[in-house]
Design a protein around this motif. Structure first.
Motif: not given
Length: 92
Positions: A19-39
Motif C-alpha cells: 500500500r505504501e509503495h502504491v500510494l508513494t508511486e501515485l503521489i510521485r506520478s501526480a507531481r510529474l510534468p504533463r508531457n508538454g501540456q504545461a508548455a
C-alpha cells in the motif's frame, strides 16, 4: 507503475508495504510534468496576454478591483490559468 489510480478495495487487499509503495508511486506520478501540456497551456495563455495587452497577474488585479468584467474570453483565459496551475491537490 503506469496506472492513474487504484480502487479502494484493491488497496485494502494489499499488505501495508505494498500500500505504501502504491500510494508513494501515485503521489510521485501526480507531481510529474504533463508531457508538454504545461508548455501548450503557457502558449495559449501568452496569446491572451498579447491580445488583451496585460499579464495574467494584471488580469487578476483588474478583476479583483472591479475594473474588468468577466467575458467568455476572460473566463477561458482564467480556465487556462487554473489548468496550468493545478497541482492535483499535491503539495511539494
Amino acid at each position: 507503475m503506469g496506472q492513474k489510480g487504484i480502487k479502494l478495495n484493491t488497496l485494502a487487499a494489499l499488505s501495508e508495504g505494498e500500500r505504501e509503495h502504491v500510494l508513494t508511486e501515485l503521489i510521485r506520478s501526480a507531481r510529474l510534468p504533463r508531457n508538454g501540456q504545461a508548455a501548450a497551456l503557457d502558449a495559449r495563455i501568452r496569446e491572451y496576454e498579447v491580445r488583451f495587452e496585460m499579464t495574467s497577474e494584471e488580469l487578476h488585479q483588474q478583476l479583483r478591483a472591479g475594473r474588468l468584467r468577466e467575458t467568455a474570453e476572460i473566463a477561458q483565459w482564467l480556465f487556462l490559468l487554473d489548468a496550468r496551475d493545478d497541482t492535483g491537490g499535491v503539495t511539494a
